[in-house]
Write a protein that holds these residues in place. Sequence first.
Motif, mmCIF file in Angstrom:
data_model
loop_
_atom_site.group_PDB
_atom_site.id
_atom_site.type_symbol
_atom_site.label_atom_id
_atom_site.label_comp_id
_atom_site.label_asym_id
_atom_site.label_seq_id
_atom_site.Cartn_x
_atom_site.Cartn_y
_atom_site.Cartn_z
ATOM 1 N N LYS A 119 0.843 -1.204 0.000
ATOM 2 C CA LYS A 119 0.000 0.000 0.000
ATOM 3 C C LYS A 119 0.876 1.251 0.000
ATOM 4 C CE LYS A 119 -4.184 1.899 0.495
ATOM 5 N NZ LYS A 119 -5.547 1.403 0.342
ATOM 6 N N ALA A 122 1.970 1.789 -3.414
ATOM 7 C CA ALA A 122 0.875 2.255 -4.281
ATOM 8 C C ALA A 122 0.616 3.746 -4.053
ATOM 9 C CB ALA A 122 -0.391 1.445 -3.991
ATOM 10 N N ASP A 125 3.485 5.833 -5.482
ATOM 11 C CA ASP A 125 3.345 5.928 -6.946
ATOM 12 C C ASP A 125 2.344 7.005 -7.329
ATOM 13 O OD1 ASP A 125 5.178 3.966 -7.418
ATOM 14 O OD2 ASP A 125 3.708 2.357 -7.722
ATOM 15 N N LYS A 126 1.197 6.988 -6.662
ATOM 16 C CA LYS A 126 0.152 7.977 -6.967
ATOM 17 C C LYS A 126 0.647 9.394 -6.734
ATOM 18 C CE LYS A 126 -4.044 6.028 -7.783
ATOM 19 N NZ LYS A 126 -4.990 6.458 -8.809
ATOM 20 N N GLU A 408 -8.703 -3.607 -2.593
ATOM 21 C CA GLU A 408 -7.644 -4.564 -2.918
ATOM 22 C C GLU A 408 -8.146 -5.994 -2.732
ATOM 23 O OE1 GLU A 408 -7.461 -1.857 -1.118
ATOM 24 O OE2 GLU A 408 -5.592 -0.766 -1.476
#
Length: 632
Positions: A119, A122, A125-126, A408
């Motif tokens: 997480k 993730a 990355d965002k 998820e």
Amino acid sequence: MEMSKKTIDEASKKMIEKACRDCVETVWDRYEKQQPQCGFGELGVCCRICLSGPCRINPFGEPSKGICGATADTIVARNLLRSVACGAATHVDHAFEAVEMLDMAADKKIPYDIKDEAKLHAVADKLGIAKEGKDKYELSKEVARAMFADFAPGKETMDYLSKMVPQERLEVWRKLGILPRDPDLEIRRVMHQTTMGVDADPVNLLLATAKMGLVDCYSGLKLGTDVQDIVFGTPTPVKTEANLGVLKKDKVNIVVHGHVPFLSEKIVEWARKLESEAIAAGATGVQLSGLCCTGNEVLMRQGVASAGNYLSQELAIITGAVDLMVVDVQCIMPSLAQVAACYHTKLVTTHEIGKIPGAEHVDFRAESADEDAAKIVRMGIEAYKQRQAAKVEIPSDKAEMWGGFSVEAIVGALSKLDADNPLKPLVDNIVAGNVYGAVGIVGCNNPRFPQDSVIVPLAMELVKNNVLVVVTGCVAHALGKVGLMSPEGAEKYAGPGLLAVLRAVGEANGLGGPLPPVLHMGSCVDNARIGDLISALAAYLNVPVPALPVAASAPELNHEKALSIGTWAVDMGLLTHIGMPPNILGSPVCAKVLTEDIEGLTGGKFYVEPDPQIAAEKILEHIKAKREGLGI
Ligand code: BF8
Ligand code: SF4
């Protein structure tokens, strides 16, 4: 007040009767004493913003203006905006504390680890943060800094908004001029905008309300959810039980209540660690259960049982079996102290902004979280020794309930059907009509409605009509109690198309039965997960969010938080059903804008209907129209 007006839940009925026998006052007694409630307040036309007031408007004649000249439209819109800003403020404050925790955990200054690197990656990355060569602590530090930067001025809008939402939504909100700059500035501005003698234009005030919905989600719900997942892990499906029957006669019963998992996760950890001390005290162990949203947080991640929702909080203590109830913030009735005083129950407050006369306060701090949590659990074990057996009566009612359906987890379950394209099986089934649509049912109980009486029939009707229901908040407890959140509930209540899909997913995942027809996505803060799910569906189909065959509902809304979340749902472009109007009917302009005109701006609107059958019909009609719009 007749029992049928108080609740539809059997365990609650038994405990309301016991309260009567034990001479304990409950929320329904106080509700009755408040009748008739002030008509001006209900219409939203009472203003006490300045000291010339209070002023109130007569909707049928004079006075038609406050002393300063403010009209009903101005007063109603100002009151609504303040409420929504307050709802947003609670979520922003919660999220800010979570980011502080992440920051301290990254520095290894507090006894919380970073559990979910996937997480963390993730989110990094965002946010456009490079991950290479950084361990989870270094990366968490950078992510926390980026999050803190969203609270500072200097950007057009928060990164947590602009980098997380569908581009199409961003454009809609930009065109409307409702992109928030930073949450603190915007909440401050609302306080300024709504004070005496500033904004008198109801439409301008309603646009600011729409902006608050965005503050609520992107500086509150989504930020809080993501950080809590990083620190505690993203939920995965877990089986537990719901209703007051989860309390155990022979165990030390500790109930966590409130909203923030930083406290309740530690209580779970220490309740498990101190099991032997409970046994030494004569119990067979420690039974933990949860109320309201912190109950949902530990249910989702730890499988902790649900004792109930908002209107069950007093009733849990009335069983006489709760040794300790520990609370933090939000939705905690001050009456708990008086109810606890009628039994041996220890009520413990833990947050500097949430103290209750009559409760014991333990100053829970992240730095000393282990010591504080151990102390609280030990207080529960001590209290157990004082339990009065004659006063104990635990209703046997409880039901199997599943939780842990993060986006998820849902995608993970679907990937067992199509590993390369997990959303495809769901979308194909929506297109084929097996899954007719999806509805997020969220929010509270409210003593204006018999407990769960709107939530349960609405969900039943939708599920019967092959609508997949996702839930958060107190709605989750309500539907868990009636068995709608178990595989058996799918067999019993789901329409044939939906059932076939739930079976296929269940079998592919080796569950030995279907998925529940109602998926528990978490606490109210976790409504962000519903936002992520619909954004993913819109992206997959390459359509704007308002084109989807989906809707939102808060059937028994109560808290200002439900208003700010509902406002965000309307911003997202969703038909948002609410079981009662939020004190706005004194303003024809506000009522019309919120239930009609706003649809032309965001694609969403509020729909007010107290009757669950009528609401279900209207929602099904809405889904039908959206399906037709998509040509399916
Ligand atoms: O945040 S659903 S009564 S417990 S406000 Fe409160 Fe409403 Fe329950 Fe959780 Ni949400
Ligand atoms: Fe009355 Fe106007 Fe003051 Fe409100 S702001 S209390 S309407 S004088």
